[in-house]
Write a protein that holds these residues in place. Structure first.
Motif, PDB file in Angstrom:
ATOM      1  N   LEU A   2      -9.254  70.368 -15.771  1.00 29.53           N
ATOM      2  CA  LEU A   2     -10.695  70.191 -15.623  1.00 29.53           C
ATOM      3  C   LEU A   2     -11.433  71.080 -16.608  1.00 29.53           C
ATOM      4  N   ARG A   3     -12.262  70.469 -17.417  1.00 30.51           N
ATOM      5  CA  ARG A   3     -13.074  71.229 -18.377  1.00 30.51           C
ATOM      6  C   ARG A   3     -14.521  70.795 -18.206  1.00 30.51           C
ATOM      7  N   PHE A   4     -15.388  71.723 -17.928  1.00 25.31           N
ATOM      8  CA  PHE A   4     -16.788  71.412 -17.726  1.00 25.31           C
ATOM      9  C   PHE A   4     -17.679  72.016 -18.805  1.00 25.31           C
ATOM     10  N   ASP A   5     -17.098  72.805 -19.700  1.00 23.64           N
ATOM     11  CA  ASP A   5     -17.910  73.446 -20.723  1.00 23.64           C
ATOM     12  C   ASP A   5     -18.423  72.418 -21.737  1.00 23.64           C
ATOM     13  N   LYS A   6     -19.525  72.722 -22.328  1.00 18.55           N
ATOM     14  CA  LYS A   6     -20.158  71.918 -23.377  1.00 18.55           C
ATOM     15  C   LYS A   6     -20.577  70.526 -22.910  1.00 18.55           C
ATOM     16  N   ALA A   7     -20.717  70.330 -21.622  1.00 17.70           N
ATOM     17  CA  ALA A   7     -21.210  69.054 -21.108  1.00 17.70           C
ATOM     18  C   ALA A   7     -22.730  69.133 -21.020  1.00 17.70           C
ATOM     19  N   PRO A   8     -23.408  68.024 -21.271  1.00 17.17           N
ATOM     20  CA  PRO A   8     -24.871  68.060 -21.192  1.00 17.17           C
ATOM     21  C   PRO A   8     -25.328  68.265 -19.748  1.00 17.17           C
ATOM     22  N   LYS A   9     -26.504  68.854 -19.607  1.00 15.72           N
ATOM     23  CA  LYS A   9     -27.098  69.058 -18.284  1.00 15.72           C
ATOM     24  C   LYS A   9     -27.781  67.768 -17.840  1.00 15.72           C
ATOM     25  N   LYS A  10     -27.841  67.585 -16.535  1.00 21.57           N
ATOM     26  CA  LYS A  10     -28.505  66.418 -15.974  1.00 21.57           C
ATOM     27  C   LYS A  10     -29.381  66.883 -14.821  1.00 21.57           C
ATOM     28  N   ALA A  11     -30.643  66.481 -14.842  1.00 17.98           N
ATOM     29  CA  ALA A  11     -31.567  66.862 -13.775  1.00 17.98           C
ATOM     30  C   ALA A  11     -31.138  66.203 -12.474  1.00 17.98           C
ATOM     31  N   THR A  12     -31.304  66.950 -11.371  1.00 15.10           N
ATOM     32  CA  THR A  12     -30.971  66.422 -10.047  1.00 15.10           C
ATOM     33  C   THR A  12     -31.887  67.071  -9.021  1.00 15.10           C
ATOM     34  N   ASN A  13     -31.947  66.507  -7.867  1.00 12.17           N
ATOM     35  CA  ASN A  13     -32.719  67.084  -6.765  1.00 12.17           C
ATOM     36  C   ASN A  13     -31.759  67.607  -5.714  1.00 12.17           C
ATOM     37  N   LEU A  14     -32.064  68.783  -5.203  1.00 12.45           N
ATOM     38  CA  LEU A  14     -31.259  69.376  -4.148  1.00 12.45           C
ATOM     39  C   LEU A  14     -32.158  69.741  -2.981  1.00 12.45           C
ATOM     40  N   SER A  15     -31.636  69.650  -1.805  1.00 13.37           N
ATOM     41  CA  SER A  15     -32.325  70.147  -0.616  1.00 13.37           C
ATOM     42  C   SER A  15     -31.623  71.443  -0.225  1.00 13.37           C
ATOM     43  N   LEU A  16     -32.363  72.540  -0.275  1.00 13.50           N
ATOM     44  CA  LEU A  16     -31.793  73.849   0.001  1.00 13.50           C
ATOM     45  C   LEU A  16     -32.532  74.511   1.151  1.00 13.50           C
ATOM     46  N   ASN A  17     -31.852  75.404   1.818  1.00 14.93           N
ATOM     47  CA  ASN A  17     -32.459  76.210   2.865  1.00 14.93           C
ATOM     48  C   ASN A  17     -33.631  76.968   2.259  1.00 14.93           C
ATOM     49  N   SER A  18     -34.820  76.799   2.835  1.00 11.30           N
ATOM     50  CA  SER A  18     -36.028  77.382   2.242  1.00 11.30           C
ATOM     51  C   SER A  18     -35.993  78.907   2.197  1.00 11.30           C
ATOM     52  N   LYS A  19     -35.398  79.532   3.199  1.00 11.40           N
ATOM     53  CA  LYS A  19     -35.330  81.003   3.199  1.00 11.40           C
ATOM     54  C   LYS A  19     -34.354  81.509   2.136  1.00 11.40           C
ATOM     55  N   VAL A  20     -33.244  80.809   1.964  1.00 11.22           N
ATOM     56  CA  VAL A  20     -32.286  81.186   0.917  1.00 11.22           C
ATOM     57  C   VAL A  20     -32.929  81.006  -0.449  1.00 11.22           C
ATOM     58  N   LEU A  21     -33.632  79.909  -0.634  1.00 10.71           N
ATOM     59  CA  LEU A  21     -34.307  79.634  -1.897  1.00 10.71           C
ATOM     60  C   LEU A  21     -35.346  80.705  -2.207  1.00 10.71           C
TER      61      LEU A  21
END
Length: 89
Positions: A2-21
């Motif tokens: 598995l190699r993830f380096d040099k891959a382009p970024k892709k915008a996404t939406n996440l739902s996160l715990n508001s206090k952690v955020l």
């Protein structure tokens, strides 16, 4: 591998715990980088866990063969002679 380096970024939406955020922002954390790194680690961990589960029969067969027949080319080894040749006595 598995190699993830040099891959382009892709915008996404996440739902996160508001206090952690909120705490992460107060600490000045780069959320994208942190999530990307942690997610990559978890993907690799799960990938190799899945590989180990899928390969367990083959690994067990190989280990049984080594236990029965010894290590291939063991007679040519010049190190760790005290450990034997891999055969069970």
């Amino acid at each position: 591998m598995l190699r993830f380096d040099k891959a382009p970024k892709k915008a996404t939406n996440l739902s996160l715990n508001s206090k952690v955020l909120e705490a992460a922002r107060e600490l000045g954390m780069n959320l994208s980088q942190t999530v990307d790194e942690l997610l990559a680690e978890e993907v690799k961990r799960r990938y190799w866990a899945k590989w180990a589960e899928e390969s367990k029969d083959g690994i067990a067969a190989y280990n049984a063969r080594i236990a029965k027949e010894g290590l291939p080319l063991a007679k040519y080894r010049t190190f760790a002679r005290s450990l034997g040749d891999g055969k069970k006595g």
